[in-house]
Design a protein around this motif. Structure first.
Motif, PDB file in Angstrom:
ATOM      1  N   LEU A 134       5.775   6.198   9.617  1.00 19.17           N
ATOM      2  CA  LEU A 134       5.189   5.886   8.312  1.00 19.17           C
ATOM      3  C   LEU A 134       4.529   7.113   7.706  1.00 19.17           C
ATOM      4  O   LEU A 134       4.647   7.370   6.510  1.00 19.17           O
ATOM      5  N   ILE A 135       3.835   7.888   8.538  1.00 16.17           N
ATOM      6  CA  ILE A 135       3.195   9.106   8.031  1.00 16.17           C
ATOM      7  C   ILE A 135       4.255  10.066   7.520  1.00 16.17           C
ATOM      8  O   ILE A 135       4.116  10.673   6.460  1.00 16.17           O
TER       9      ILE A 135
ATOM     10  N   VAL B  29       5.186  19.324   6.385  1.00 16.99           N
ATOM     11  CA  VAL B  29       4.348  18.896   5.265  1.00 16.99           C
ATOM     12  C   VAL B  29       3.088  18.194   5.773  1.00 16.99           C
ATOM     13  O   VAL B  29       1.979  18.459   5.298  1.00 16.99           O
ATOM     14  N   VAL B  30       3.270  17.307   6.766  1.00 14.51           N
ATOM     15  CA  VAL B  30       2.115  16.587   7.322  1.00 14.51           C
ATOM     16  C   VAL B  30       1.099  17.583   7.868  1.00 14.51           C
ATOM     17  O   VAL B  30      -0.112  17.469   7.629  1.00 14.51           O
ATOM     18  N   THR B  31       1.604  18.593   8.589  1.00 20.01           N
ATOM     19  CA  THR B  31       0.701  19.592   9.178  1.00 20.01           C
ATOM     20  C   THR B  31      -0.038  20.372   8.095  1.00 20.01           C
ATOM     21  O   THR B  31      -1.260  20.515   8.140  1.00 20.01           O
ATOM     22  N   VAL B  32       0.712  20.844   7.103  1.00 17.94           N
ATOM     23  CA  VAL B  32       0.090  21.636   6.030  1.00 17.94           C
ATOM     24  C   VAL B  32      -0.964  20.799   5.300  1.00 17.94           C
ATOM     25  O   VAL B  32      -2.091  21.257   5.068  1.00 17.94           O
ATOM     26  N   PHE B 220      -2.235   0.837  14.104  1.00 14.92           N
ATOM     27  CA  PHE B 220      -2.222   2.105  13.388  1.00 14.92           C
ATOM     28  C   PHE B 220      -1.145   2.170  12.296  1.00 14.92           C
ATOM     29  O   PHE B 220      -1.440   2.546  11.168  1.00 14.92           O
ATOM     30  N   PRO B 221       0.123   1.807  12.612  1.00 14.16           N
ATOM     31  CA  PRO B 221       1.113   1.812  11.525  1.00 14.16           C
ATOM     32  C   PRO B 221       0.683   0.930  10.348  1.00 14.16           C
ATOM     33  O   PRO B 221       0.925   1.283   9.186  1.00 14.16           O
ATOM     34  N   MET B 222       0.032  -0.204  10.643  1.00 17.22           N
ATOM     35  CA  MET B 222      -0.414  -1.069   9.552  1.00 17.22           C
ATOM     36  C   MET B 222      -1.531  -0.415   8.752  1.00 17.22           C
ATOM     37  O   MET B 222      -1.638  -0.603   7.540  1.00 17.22           O
ATOM     38  N   PHE B 223      -2.376   0.353   9.444  1.00 14.21           N
ATOM     39  CA  PHE B 223      -3.433   1.081   8.735  1.00 14.21           C
ATOM     40  C   PHE B 223      -2.817   2.098   7.776  1.00 14.21           C
ATOM     41  O   PHE B 223      -3.244   2.219   6.626  1.00 14.21           O
ATOM     42  N   VAL B 224      -1.807   2.817   8.259  1.00 13.90           N
ATOM     43  CA  VAL B 224      -1.133   3.808   7.405  1.00 13.90           C
ATOM     44  C   VAL B 224      -0.494   3.118   6.205  1.00 13.90           C
ATOM     45  O   VAL B 224      -0.600   3.574   5.069  1.00 13.90           O
ATOM     46  N   TRP B 225       0.157   2.000   6.465  1.00 14.66           N
ATOM     47  CA  TRP B 225       0.802   1.231   5.398  1.00 14.66           C
ATOM     48  C   TRP B 225      -0.220   0.823   4.334  1.00 14.66           C
ATOM     49  O   TRP B 225       0.008   0.978   3.136  1.00 14.66           O
ATOM     50  N   GLY B 226      -1.360   0.303   4.806  1.00 17.53           N
ATOM     51  CA  GLY B 226      -2.393  -0.108   3.873  1.00 17.53           C
ATOM     52  C   GLY B 226      -2.918   1.066   3.073  1.00 17.53           C
ATOM     53  O   GLY B 226      -3.163   0.956   1.863  1.00 17.53           O
ATOM     54  N   SER B 227      -3.060   2.206   3.735  1.00 16.37           N
ATOM     55  CA  SER B 227      -3.614   3.372   3.052  1.00 16.37           C
ATOM     56  C   SER B 227      -2.644   3.913   1.999  1.00 16.37           C
ATOM     57  O   SER B 227      -3.062   4.583   1.061  1.00 16.37           O
TER      58      SER B 227
END
Lengths: 309, 266
Positions: A134-135, B29-32, B220-227
């Motif tokens: 997801l990230i 991209v995530v890291t940067v 955690f995946p649900m937290f990311v989804w919500g965010s």
């Protein structure tokens, strides 16, 4: 002995230690199977039956549901949501083809050309499995953003004009268009294509390539007549492993798409979790399941690799 | 050698590396963006460098709680699926019995089913049973969909195993338990490890099935989804980067250990 094996295994009494060992051996497989199979029957098969019955129920949340054999739900669901069904199949098929085109060279590279880099490349292919998809999907929002580098490059090359004309993108945007969703699907399911391809390529005897070369086959002919046919099991399982989850996915369509790119997974999710229209949601997922099982069976038959399953 | 010939020779390598770049681009991209200081609630646009999020990775409400919940579920799902799956694979490879075909299809079907279908049907069952959605329903669901993958991984390994090794152990007066612990299990171990690793990754990262069966519990995946709807804190990118680095390290170590073992055997 035959009467013993005919008895339903889960009901057979536990074999006491004093009994002759042969009898214990006969029952051992059933005891090994029992817990896992029970799990799958109760939490996989039984739910499917529940869902089948839900799809022909009528009623409301307040008054409760009753089985009325209301098959019209299927017809209503299909006629209301056929564009989403069609879209799911198209997006999933496009993503599968792209995965094959992109994944094959990488799998080939790891299997035959990587040398001492092989392990490192494998690690880089596997590692994303262990980090939140997801990230990473959200990162595509940044990569494909309006006015971002990708949009800019495509614009400069006038590719966006072409994709606009084809209806894949809209205006100067990539995000929230079919192209973005297919890009996300391709990205997310690419490892599921690369790994089976690699496994089947790795099994090919390198001497076959040499033999083809000795017989004056050009590299491309060698690939077409030797390598590719021998990698068919990998191609079949890779395409199945990408197509099936891609067709049911709703994460990419939700995060990277718009209301115009909703797939059938989005509809099922909305009907089930927000609208709470259980019969329609159940009917939709049943249609999806049936369609995919039919396509998979047909595909496996056609490609002649039944031993795969 | 002209440029065209050079390009032709290296076409596969170049195409392969481009695919690899495509696979890794989001991780970059995530890291940067884990070093970004965003202006609003969303972390999609680069503003300026800052290591604040790295200094305070748990600074977002509920994020690390969801992370530890996901870890717990992944560990138990892995244990459950690995034990049940290994038992099934031994039964399938070692014994001839009735209903083999049925067992094989019941193992295959969950892998050939879109997740959303399994998720919806399982929720139908839980709703009908009046089950309280939460930790236990998530765990049940995860063991269910990991099971088939474990069976496939272990089966492949046990199938390629020489049955004469066990016969030899028995000839040397090893009891059934001793044979299993000293001979069978060590040989099957790589397959079991692969199945367990796959289960862990699948369970830890699962969103679709969890989303249906979690009720108000947030993994955690649900937290990311919500965010993604409410605003993405930079800390999510920090966790994403850390997970990727840990995964690379872990897989590298696993590979090195595996290679050593193979060399010792040879």
């Amino acid at each position: 002995m035959s009467t013993l094996t005919e008895a339903p295994p889960p009901l057979s009494p536990a074999p006491p230690e004093e009994k002759p060992p042969r009898r214990r051996g006969r029952l051992t497989p059933y005891w090994l199977l029992l817990p896992g199979m029970l799990w799958l029957i109760v939490f996989f098969a039984l739910p499917m039956i529940y869902q089948a019955s839900t799809s022909v129920q009528q009623g409301s949340l307040e008054e409760g549901y009753k089985v009325t054999w209301h098959f019209a739900t299927y017809w209503d669901a299909l006629s209301a949501y056929w564009p989403q069904f069609l879209r799911s199949v198209c997006y999933a098929a496009a993503a599968t083809v792209l995965c094959l085109l992109l994944g094959y060279p990488l799998a080939y590279l790891i299997a035959f050309r990587a040398g001492r880099w092989r392990n490192l490349i494998m690690v880089l292919v596997i590692a994303p499995f262990f980090t939140s998809f997801l990230i990473r999907t959200l990162a595509w929002k940044t990569i494909l953003a309006d006015g971002g580098p990708v949009v800019h490059a495509l614009n400069t090359l006038h590719v966006l004009d072409l994709t606009d004309w084809l209806g894949w993108t809209a205006g100067d945007r990539v995000l929230a268009t079919p192209l973005a969703v297919v890009c996300g699907l391709t990205y997310n399911f690419l490892p599921f294509m690369i790994l089976p391809l690699y496994t089947s390529l790795e099994r090919i005897d390198g001497r076959l390539h040499e033999a083809a070369g000795d017989l004056y086959a050009r590299p491309w002919t060698t690939f077409r007549k030797v390598t590719f046919p021998l990698s068919m099991p990998g191609v079949v399982s890779g395409t199945l492993l990408t197509f099936i989850p891609a067709a049911g996915d709703y994460v990419n369509a939700e995060l990277l798409g718009s209301t115009d790119t909703r797939m059938i997974g989005n509809v099922i999710q909305t009907q089930f979790l927000r609208v709470l229209d259980y019969p329609t949601a159940a009917a939709l997922s049943f249609i999806l399941m049936a369609a995919i099982l039919a396509m998979v069976t047909l595909y496996i038959r056609r490609s002649g690799t039944e031993d795969l399953v | 050698m002209s440029f065209v010939t050079w390009l032709k020779r290296r076409l596969v390598v170049i195409a392969g590396l481009l695919t690899l770049a495509y696979l890794l681009l989001p991780n970059v991209v995530v890291t940067v963006f884990s070093f970004n200081k965003p202006k609003g609630r969303f972390n999609y646009e680069w503003q300026r460098f800052s290591a604040d999020a790295w200094k305070d990775p748990c600074g977002v409400a509920d994020m690390c709680g969801s992370l530890s919940l996901s870890l717990q579920i992944a560990v138990w799902a892995t244990v459950g699926a690995t034990v049940l799956g290994t038992m099934i694979s031994f039964a399938l490879v070692r014994y001839r019995f009735r209903a083999r075909g049925a067992v094989n299809s019941l193992i295959f079907l969950p892998m050939a089913m879109p997740e959303v279908v399994m998720a919806a049907s399982l929720l139908t069952l839980f709703l009908n049973m009046g089950a309280q959605l939460g930790f236990w329903t998530i765990l049940i669901a995860h063991i269910m969909f990991c099971l088939s993958f474990v069976v496939t991984a272990v089966k492949a390994r046990v199938m390629s195993m020489d049955p004469r090794l066990e016969e030899a152990a028995r000839d040397l007066y090893a009891g059934p338990v001793q044979t299993f612990v000293r001979v069978t299990l060590p040989i099957a171990a790589p397959g079991i490890a692969a199945g367990a690793l796959l289960s862990f990754a699948l369970s830890f990262d699962d969103f679709i099935i969890t989303n249906f069966n979690a009720g108000s519990t947030v993994t955690f995946p649900m937290f990311v989804w919500g965010s993604a709807q409410r605003g993405t804190p930079v800390q999510i990118n920090v966790i994403g980067t850390a997970m990727f680095l840990l995964a690379v390290l872990f897989v590298l170590v696993a590979m090195v250990v595996g290679n050593r073992r193979n060399k010792q055997k040879a």
